[in-house]
Design a protein around this motif. Structure first.
Motif, PDB file in Angstrom:
ATOM      1  N   SER A   1       0.881  -1.429  -0.354  1.00 35.04           N
ATOM      2  CA  SER A   1      -0.023   0.014   0.086  1.00 35.04           C
ATOM      3  C   SER A   1       0.609   1.168   0.250  1.00 35.04           C
ATOM      4  O   SER A   1       0.150   2.038  -0.810  1.00 35.04           O
ATOM      5  N   PRO A   2       2.055   1.519   0.819  1.00 38.14           N
ATOM      6  CA  PRO A   2       2.390   2.514   1.252  1.00 38.14           C
ATOM      7  C   PRO A   2       3.166   2.958  -0.727  1.00 38.14           C
ATOM      8  O   PRO A   2       3.892   4.386  -0.793  1.00 38.14           O
ATOM      9  N   SER A   3       3.726   1.996  -1.230  1.00 42.60           N
ATOM     10  CA  SER A   3       4.105   2.625  -2.332  1.00 42.60           C
ATOM     11  C   SER A   3       3.563   2.511  -3.895  1.00 42.60           C
ATOM     12  O   SER A   3       4.196   2.736  -4.675  1.00 42.60           O
ATOM     13  N   LEU A   4       1.497   2.222  -3.383  1.00 43.05           N
ATOM     14  CA  LEU A   4       0.771   2.564  -4.565  1.00 43.05           C
ATOM     15  C   LEU A   4       0.852   4.164  -4.736  1.00 43.05           C
ATOM     16  O   LEU A   4      -1.142   3.503  -4.196  1.00 43.05           O
ATOM     17  N   SER A   5       0.895   5.260  -4.713  1.00 45.95           N
ATOM     18  CA  SER A   5      -0.003   5.679  -3.946  1.00 45.95           C
ATOM     19  C   SER A   5      -0.898   6.713  -4.952  1.00 45.95           C
ATOM     20  O   SER A   5      -1.677   7.922  -4.765  1.00 45.95           O
ATOM     21  N   GLY A   6      -0.633   6.330  -6.201  1.00 52.42           N
ATOM     22  CA  GLY A   6      -2.167   6.243  -6.938  1.00 52.42           C
ATOM     23  C   GLY A   6      -2.916   5.142  -6.806  1.00 52.42           C
ATOM     24  O   GLY A   6      -4.357   5.581  -7.029  1.00 52.42           O
ATOM     25  N   ALA A   7      -3.283   4.762  -6.019  1.00 51.88           N
ATOM     26  CA  ALA A   7      -4.129   3.111  -5.824  1.00 51.88           C
ATOM     27  C   ALA A   7      -5.617   4.540  -4.345  1.00 51.88           C
ATOM     28  O   ALA A   7      -4.761   5.879  -3.627  1.00 51.88           O
ATOM     29  N   ILE A   8      -6.219   3.655  -4.823  1.00 50.76           N
ATOM     30  CA  ILE A   8      -7.637   4.243  -3.696  1.00 50.76           C
ATOM     31  C   ILE A   8      -7.049   3.299  -2.595  1.00 50.76           C
ATOM     32  O   ILE A   8      -7.596   2.099  -2.762  1.00 50.76           O
ATOM     33  N   ARG A   9      -6.451   3.763  -1.857  1.00 50.76           N
ATOM     34  CA  ARG A   9      -6.441   3.019  -0.134  1.00 50.76           C
ATOM     35  C   ARG A   9      -7.989   2.950   1.028  1.00 50.76           C
ATOM     36  O   ARG A   9      -8.794   4.209   0.466  1.00 50.76           O
ATOM     37  N   ILE A  10      -8.173   1.868   1.299  1.00 46.40           N
ATOM     38  CA  ILE A  10      -9.647   1.402   1.775  1.00 46.40           C
ATOM     39  C   ILE A  10      -9.267   0.530   2.985  1.00 46.40           C
ATOM     40  O   ILE A  10      -7.916   0.206   3.469  1.00 46.40           O
ATOM     41  N   ASN A  11      -9.936   0.469   3.941  1.00 46.07           N
ATOM     42  CA  ASN A  11     -10.602   0.031   5.458  1.00 46.07           C
ATOM     43  C   ASN A  11     -10.619  -1.377   5.101  1.00 46.07           C
ATOM     44  O   ASN A  11     -11.736  -1.231   4.589  1.00 46.07           O
ATOM     45  N   PRO A  12     -10.574  -2.579   4.948  1.00 44.48           N
ATOM     46  CA  PRO A  12     -11.451  -3.161   4.372  1.00 44.48           C
ATOM     47  C   PRO A  12     -12.491  -3.717   5.147  1.00 44.48           C
ATOM     48  O   PRO A  12     -13.409  -4.350   5.021  1.00 44.48           O
ATOM     49  N   TRP A  13     -12.634  -3.592   6.693  1.00 38.71           N
ATOM     50  CA  TRP A  13     -13.380  -3.639   7.981  1.00 38.71           C
ATOM     51  C   TRP A  13     -14.424  -2.531   7.834  1.00 38.71           C
ATOM     52  O   TRP A  13     -15.617  -2.862   7.968  1.00 38.71           O
ATOM     53  N   ASP A  14     -14.460  -1.764   6.646  1.00 35.44           N
ATOM     54  CA  ASP A  14     -15.830  -0.555   6.615  1.00 35.44           C
ATOM     55  C   ASP A  14     -16.301  -1.041   5.299  1.00 35.44           C
ATOM     56  O   ASP A  14     -15.691  -0.345   3.883  1.00 35.44           O
ATOM     57  N   ILE A  15     -17.357  -1.717   5.169  1.00 33.29           N
ATOM     58  CA  ILE A  15     -18.084  -2.292   3.973  1.00 33.29           C
ATOM     59  C   ILE A  15     -18.620  -1.110   3.502  1.00 33.29           C
ATOM     60  O   ILE A  15     -17.647  -0.923   1.669  1.00 33.29           O
ATOM     61  N   ASP A  16     -19.063  -0.258   3.763  1.00 33.80           N
ATOM     62  CA  ASP A  16     -19.313   1.158   2.941  1.00 33.80           C
ATOM     63  C   ASP A  16     -18.676   1.976   2.271  1.00 33.80           C
ATOM     64  O   ASP A  16     -18.704   2.106   1.413  1.00 33.80           O
ATOM     65  N   ALA A  17     -17.255   2.147   2.801  1.00 32.01           N
ATOM     66  CA  ALA A  17     -16.084   3.174   2.231  1.00 32.01           C
ATOM     67  C   ALA A  17     -14.840   2.098   1.415  1.00 32.01           C
ATOM     68  O   ALA A  17     -14.780   2.553   0.064  1.00 32.01           O
ATOM     69  N   VAL A  18     -15.620   1.019   1.101  1.00 36.77           N
ATOM     70  CA  VAL A  18     -15.073  -0.042   0.263  1.00 36.77           C
ATOM     71  C   VAL A  18     -16.293  -0.413  -1.170  1.00 36.77           C
ATOM     72  O   VAL A  18     -15.629   0.197  -2.306  1.00 36.77           O
ATOM     73  N   ALA A  19     -17.150  -0.203  -0.958  1.00 37.21           N
ATOM     74  CA  ALA A  19     -18.407   0.050  -1.977  1.00 37.21           C
ATOM     75  C   ALA A  19     -17.945   1.127  -2.524  1.00 37.21           C
ATOM     76  O   ALA A  19     -18.365   1.716  -4.131  1.00 37.21           O
ATOM     77  N   GLU A  20     -17.839   2.110  -1.302  1.00 33.89           N
ATOM     78  CA  GLU A  20     -17.974   3.622  -2.868  1.00 33.89           C
ATOM     79  C   GLU A  20     -16.395   3.969  -3.750  1.00 33.89           C
ATOM     80  O   GLU A  20     -16.259   5.088  -4.491  1.00 33.89           O
TER      81      GLU A  20
END
Length: 857
Positions: free
Chosen positions: A483-502
């Motif tokens: 994750s730290p090396s992929l600065s262009g990725a959309i980082r998510i908290n996998p436990w937050d289902i709504d945030a992952v869907a968004e």
């Protein structure tokens, strides 16, 4: 060197001493007639022989598994071996110099009968430069499936063994199997290593105590370790019953590598909290001082072999599969996920996010497909079965709710999938979702980016025109090492289902120009930080970490897995009592300087009052008219005066020399210094004390000391650094200096130090016509280093002749002193030896006599 066999698994003994470097194999010769001497000591050889024997380097790679495939031929019944081209261990060779010889040590993924092991070993060494470690089947089961997978793997992924289903209670027999397996791996290394030249690179958590066995056998072995899994926070790691043994195993390396700064920080915190080790950045490299050795920390995520992946993309079968997938999912947006089946990959959470996405965005219903490829599980157990069952139940529910006869929103591929097929799915997918709740590195995003970049052959299969821009989107868990090396990725908290869907909705609806920019940024990083870059950078740092191996002398100490090497200056040695007593008897005028805490009284002792033995030996030394004995301490004068009251002839320098008196009958004399700065310092220290539980302020006559030994180690150290910086700023124009010691921050007047005490006492004696021919100084901490430096300087410049000088530190550690004693008990024995050799002549003691230091200030 020949391998040494250990009869007892933990039969490491202390006290071995390795002499200074032996002569090189090829000795220089003297020419008696004109000519050219060959490089190979009298042997006629070609240039190729010279290159092969002199220039060729060797790297020994040690890992749990060898980079080989093994199968038995049906017709002949013989074993057949092939290289595993996808193995990271094989690919890292690209980072080494072309003339490097690489030897692999590890186990095979096949059970070789004991009658065939010798033949297989010879075949693998000859054809593949591989040395197999044949573990007995029962040992292999306990080592890998038992200790590694039941204890280390869950713990390193932040899972505590709170119930029997998650790790079981600690089984000592599994730990013993782990140590036994590591010992077998170490023995194999010893069979092939040339310890003076070869570099050893150990991989991953399976072999974390192997460095201790190697360091025991070869004190100066060039040893690196890279951890491919996470390293947990100290609160998690400290629950491991054998935590010290594993930590010391890693500290027996020269370089320890981690994927991210978080993992390295957790390791350093464990070293600080459990072993009391300090670390610092040295020219950009983090180093731990461990018994005179510097253990360096490397932070660099592993990369992938871009060329190898591109060759797979150019295969005809890959193009055929791409066309098949495009046709199958024509008109639909494809999300790809490739994960092992285990409880940390978050597959069920991923499916719940897809379900939420379809619920909140009806436009995706019938137009979105998640292709979830499940790699075979690396371990078995109730957890894996439950995770698999939950995954299938959620997928079935989603497909029943949002699917149709010709459409399934979730496609699970649960079978061995060849590399070309995975690459095809990567190339077709618009988005890659990595939803792990805790993962080491996870190279799936890297592979996805390279496959989306494609090749001309793959672009043709995809129907992409030449020179057309490539795009990709990544949704990556913030709990993965990549994750730290992929600065262009959309980082998510996998436990937050709504945030992952968004995040998925954002990734799928993102404009193409932004997708292109993110993709190009990722591809530049991945292509420039590939596996060769990672390997090359690691071995360069390992070479740097080993540069000073032969500049110091080495001692081995400790039993079992507590073994460590003490590495110190060649001239640094233990002070022999008979030797110093002999010099003591030969001399006629002696000066002895002694520290108090850690020298006469143990640091760990709660009662800091001197024992009757200490008082007795100090009086015996002071009563010799040939002696001048001074106790130099940072403690307050009233405290020292009370404790050392029975020592009438003892000179005392309190508060690092701000107060001095020649004997009990003399008055305290102080350095003339302004102390107005104390009004500035005290409020600042008070604010840090209120904010730091367990800290306190000591108000001396000449100094203010902030103590944090009872505070949380990490927080106290952090607050101490902040306090030093704060005080240096507010005292920039004041006659005071800020120093940091062991669990303290002290502010004292300028021009006050233990070193100045030594200079003043020696100067006073010279002025009185008392030339000293015996100088001794014993201390244990940083402030005492000033005394050692001043004494050595004064002995060479101020005192005529060549006096006997003995600077001695307490404890084996880097020091300006040339001698050491192990502890305060050793110090007391040495002083008793000197006292026994003292003259029987009694001094003419005048209790009213006073000696003034005024002229020396």
């Amino acid at each position: 060197m020949a391998s040494k066999s250990y009869g007892n698994l933990l039969g490491l003994v202390s006290g071995d001493f390795l002499e200074f470097p032996c002569a090189p194999r090829t000795l220089p010769r003297v020419m008696t007639v004109p000519g050219i001497i060959s490089d190979l000591d009298g042997r006629e050889s070609s240039d190729e022989d010279v290159d092969a024997q002199i220039v060729r380097e060797r790297k020994i790679i040690v890992a749990n598994m060898l980079p080989l495939h093994a199968s038995r031929e049906t017709e002949t019944g013989k074993w057949r071996f092939t290289l595993d081209e996808d193995s990271l261990l094989l690919q890292l060779k690209n980072g080494f110099a072309p003339n490097t010889e690489v030897i692999y040590i590890g186990s095979l993924k096949a059970d070789i009968d004991i009658s065939e092991q010798d033949e297989v070993s010879q075949k693998l060494l000859k054809e593949f430069k591989c040395v197999p470690t044949f573990l007995p089947q029962d040992l292999q089961k306990k080592f890998y499936h038992g200790y590694c997978k039941q204890y280390l793997w869950p713990l390193f992924h932040y899972m505590l063994p709170m119930c029997p289903d998650h790790g079981d209670r600690f089984d000592r027999s599994l730990w013993q199997a782990y140590v036994s397996a590591n010992k077998i791996f170490a023995d194999k290394v010893m069979e092939v290593i040339n310890p003076e030249d070869d570099y050893v690179w150990v991989h991953d958590y399976h072999l974390m105590v192997l460095p201790t066995f190697l360091r025991k056998r070869f004190y100066r072995v060039k040893l690196g370790f890279f951890l491919h899994s996470p390293f947990p926070s100290s609160e998690i790691y400290r629950t491991l019953p054998v935590r010290d043994e594993i930590l010391r195993g890693l500290l027996n390396c020269d370089l320890v590598g981690f994927h991210t700064f978080d993992y390295a920080r957790h390791f350093l915190s464990c070293c600080s909290r459990m072993l009391g080790l300090d670390y610092a950045s040295k020219r950009g490299h983090i180093g731990l001082d461990y018994f005179g050795r510097t253990v360096y920390i490397k932070i660099l995520p592993v990369g992938i072999h871009v060329g190898r992946l591109n060759s797979v993309l150019n295969l005809p079968c890959t193009s055929d599969k791409v066309k098949e997938i495009q046709e199958q999912y024509k008109g639909r947006k494809v999300i790809v996920g490739i994960d092992d089946m285990d409880i940390f990959k978050g597959i069920s959470l991923k499916l719940l996010a897809i379900e939420q996405l379809l619920l909140q965005n009806p436009e995706f219903q019938g137009n979105l497909v998640l292709i979830q490829i499940i790699n075979p599980a690396r371990s078995s157990g109730k957890d894996v079965q439950e995770a698999k069952k939950e995954t299938y139940l959620i997928a079935k529910r989603i497909n029943k709710t949002y699917g149709s006869p010709n459409y399934e929103p979730v496609v699970i591929i649960d079978r061995p999938v060849p590399r070309f097929e995975k690459s095809a799915y990567y190339a077709v997918a618009e988005c890659c979702l990595v939803n792990a709740v805790r993962d080491g590195m996870n190279l799936v995003p890297y592979k996805y980016i390279v496959c989306r970049q494609g090749t001309p052959t793959l672009d043709e299969a995809l129907g992409i025109k030449p020179d057309s821009p490539h795009t990709s989107t990544l949704v990556v868990s913030e709990f993965t090492g990549c994750s730290p090396s992929l600065s262009g990725a959309i980082r998510i908290n996998p436990w937050d289902i709504d945030a992952v869907a968004e995040a998925l909705n954002l990734a799928l609806t993102m404009p193409d120009p932004e997708k292109q920019l993110r993709h190009e940024k990722h591809y530049r990083y991945i292509s420039s930080h590939d596996v060769a870059y990672w390997a090359r950078s690691f071995v360069q740092d390992l070479d740097r970490a080993c540069q000073n191996h032969y500049n110091k002398r080495c001692w081995g100490f400790g039993l079992g897995l507590s073994f460590r090497v003490v590495s110190l200056s060649p001239s640094f040695r233990k002070l022999n009592v008979d030797y110093i007593v002999s010099a003591y008897r030969r001399t006629s005028r002696r000066v002895i300087f002694l520290d108090y805490d850690g020298t006469l009284v143990p640091q760990t002792c709660m009662n800091k009052c001197p024992s009757p033995e200490v008082i007795s030996v100090l009086n015996a030394l002071c009563n010799d008219p040939k002696n001048t004995v001074f106790l130099v301490s940072g403690r307050a004068r009233n405290q020292l005066g009370e404790w050392l009251g029975p020592c009438h002839l003892l000179g005392i320098a309190a508060e690092h020399g701000y107060f001095l008196r020649m004997n009990k009958a003399a008055d305290w004399e102080s350095n003339v210094a302004e102390l107005d700065w104390k009004e500035i310092v005290e409020p600042v220290m008070r604010s840090y004390t209120e904010a730091t539980d367990g800290s306190s302020i000591e108000n001396k006559d000449s100094a203010l000391v902030w103590h944090h030994q009872d505070a949380d180690p990490d927080f106290g150290s952090w607050q101490a650094m902040e306090l030093v910086d704060h005080l240096e700023n507010v005292l920039a124009n004041e006659p005071a200096i800020v120093t940091r010691g062991h669990n303290i921050v002290e502010v004292k007047p300028q021009g006050v130090s233990k070193g100045l005490v030594v200079e003043k006492v020696i100067s006073m004696l010279i002025n009185d016509g008392k030339r000293s021919d015996f100088l001794a100084c014993i201390g244990d901490d940083r402030s005492d280093e000033d005394m050692f430096e001043s004494l050595l300087k004064s002995s060479s410049t101020s005192i005529p002749g060549t006096p006997e000088v003995f600077c001695c530190t307490v404890g084996q550690k880097p020091s300006k002193a040339k001698y050491y004693l192990d502890d305060t008990a050793d110090v007391l024995r040495l002083l008793c030896g000197l006292a026994a050799a003292a003259s029987t002549q009694k001094p003419r003691y005048n209790p009213h006599a006073q000696v003034s230091f005024e002229s020396t200030f």
